[in-house]
Design a protein around this motif. Structure first.
Motif, PDB file in Angstrom:
ATOM      1  N   UNK A  50      15.358  -2.404  16.000  1.00 10.31           N
ATOM      2  CA  UNK A  50      14.967  -1.847  17.300  1.00 10.31           C
ATOM      3  C   UNK A  50      15.697  -0.536  17.585  1.00 10.31           C
ATOM      4  N   UNK A  51      16.994  -0.489  17.278  1.00  6.38           N
ATOM      5  CA  UNK A  51      17.765   0.729  17.529  1.00  6.38           C
ATOM      6  C   UNK A  51      17.287   1.894  16.660  1.00  6.38           C
ATOM      7  N   UNK A  52      16.904   1.609  15.426  1.00  4.90           N
ATOM      8  CA  UNK A  52      16.398   2.672  14.551  1.00  4.90           C
ATOM      9  C   UNK A  52      15.140   3.306  15.144  1.00  4.90           C
ATOM     10  N   UNK A  53      14.259   2.491  15.651  1.00  2.00           N
ATOM     11  CA  UNK A  53      13.010   3.001  16.210  1.00  2.00           C
ATOM     12  C   UNK A  53      13.240   3.744  17.526  1.00  2.00           C
ATOM     13  N   UNK A  54      14.238   3.335  18.281  1.00  3.59           N
ATOM     14  CA  UNK A  54      14.450   3.919  19.604  1.00  3.59           C
ATOM     15  C   UNK A  54      15.502   5.026  19.619  1.00  3.59           C
ATOM     16  N   UNK A  55      16.634   4.829  18.904  1.00  5.75           N
ATOM     17  CA  UNK A  55      17.771   5.733  19.053  1.00  5.75           C
ATOM     18  C   UNK A  55      18.065   6.615  17.850  1.00  5.75           C
ATOM     19  N   UNK A  56      17.420   6.396  16.732  1.00 13.40           N
ATOM     20  CA  UNK A  56      17.656   7.242  15.562  1.00 13.40           C
ATOM     21  C   UNK A  56      17.088   8.626  15.821  1.00 13.40           C
ATOM     22  N   UNK A  57      17.659   9.628  15.178  1.00 16.46           N
ATOM     23  CA  UNK A  57      17.234  11.010  15.366  1.00 16.46           C
ATOM     24  C   UNK A  57      15.730  11.179  15.129  1.00 16.46           C
ATOM     25  N   UNK A  58      15.207  10.560  14.082  1.00 19.58           N
ATOM     26  CA  UNK A  58      13.785  10.691  13.759  1.00 19.58           C
ATOM     27  C   UNK A  58      12.898   9.703  14.510  1.00 19.58           C
ATOM     28  N   UNK A  59      13.483   8.686  15.095  1.00 21.61           N
ATOM     29  CA  UNK A  59      12.781   7.650  15.851  1.00 21.61           C
ATOM     30  C   UNK A  59      11.560   7.122  15.087  1.00 21.61           C
ATOM     31  N   UNK A  60      11.806   6.749  13.849  1.00 22.71           N
ATOM     32  CA  UNK A  60      10.733   6.209  13.013  1.00 22.71           C
ATOM     33  C   UNK A  60      10.823   4.696  12.984  1.00 22.71           C
ATOM     34  N   UNK A  61       9.658   4.065  13.081  1.00 25.34           N
ATOM     35  CA  UNK A  61       9.633   2.621  12.940  1.00 25.34           C
ATOM     36  C   UNK A  61       9.656   2.248  11.474  1.00 25.34           C
ATOM     37  N   UNK A  62      10.204   1.096  11.215  1.00 28.77           N
ATOM     38  CA  UNK A  62      10.245   0.587   9.850  1.00 28.77           C
ATOM     39  C   UNK A  62       8.824   0.267   9.402  1.00 28.77           C
ATOM     40  N   UNK A  63       8.401   0.916   8.309  1.00 24.21           N
ATOM     41  CA  UNK A  63       7.064   0.675   7.771  1.00 24.21           C
ATOM     42  C   UNK A  63       7.155   0.504   6.261  1.00 24.21           C
ATOM     43  N   UNK A  64       6.005   0.389   5.605  1.00 21.80           N
ATOM     44  CA  UNK A  64       5.983   0.157   4.161  1.00 21.80           C
ATOM     45  C   UNK A  64       6.659   1.279   3.377  1.00 21.80           C
ATOM     46  N   UNK A  65       6.456   2.525   3.804  1.00 21.35           N
ATOM     47  CA  UNK A  65       7.051   3.664   3.099  1.00 21.35           C
ATOM     48  C   UNK A  65       8.567   3.604   3.147  1.00 21.35           C
TER      49      UNK A  65
END
Length: 137
Positions: A50-65
């Motif tokens: 959740x933090x990666x999707x919301x607070x990371x600089x790129x705000x990328x959700x975890x996906x297959x890539x």
């Protein structure tokens, strides 16, 4: 001078290298017994996701890539010299890499432990092989 030649001989260096490999592999096996999944791993995994999707600089959700890239980095981190995993292992891990993002979103770390346990299995196999080589003529 002859003593130096004998120390630098191929046979001595081979045995010394094998001994160092056994020592490092033995340490890995010993350390593996100490590492167990912790009870709060599920919770931490979901929070980090959740933090990666919301607070990371790129705000990328975890996906297959990202999952595929993560699996490749994990494999490379465990076996950077490509001496433990065989080609079939790596292909198997990569085939299932697209499932990792879905598992991590649920807090499931099973796949990471699957890869790690295979690594420990391959290290143990390597130690047996090195011991056989050292004990042969």
């Amino acid at each position: 001078m002859s003593r130096l030649k004998s120390l630098c001989s191929g046979r001595f260096l081979t045995r010394a290298s094998a001994l160092m490999a056994v020592a490092s592999a033995t340490y890995l096996i010993w350390a593996a017994d100490l590492i167990q999944p912790q009870p709060n791993d599920r919770y931490v995994t979901r929070v980090v996701n959740e933090l990666m999707a919301r607070d990371h600089l790129l705000q990328m959700e975890l996906d297959d890539t990202i999952a595929k890239r993560g699996v490749d980095l994990y494999i490379k981190g465990l076996d950077p010299l490509k001496v433990y995993f065989n080609k079939a292992d790596v292909e198997e891990f990569r085939r299932a890499a697209t499932l990792v993002d879905d598992q991590l979103k649920k807090g499931d770390l099973t796949y990471g432990y699957t890869i790690y346990n295979r690594f420990i299995q391959r290290v143990r196999e390597r130690v047996v092989l090195i011991n056989q080589i050292l004990n042969s003529e």
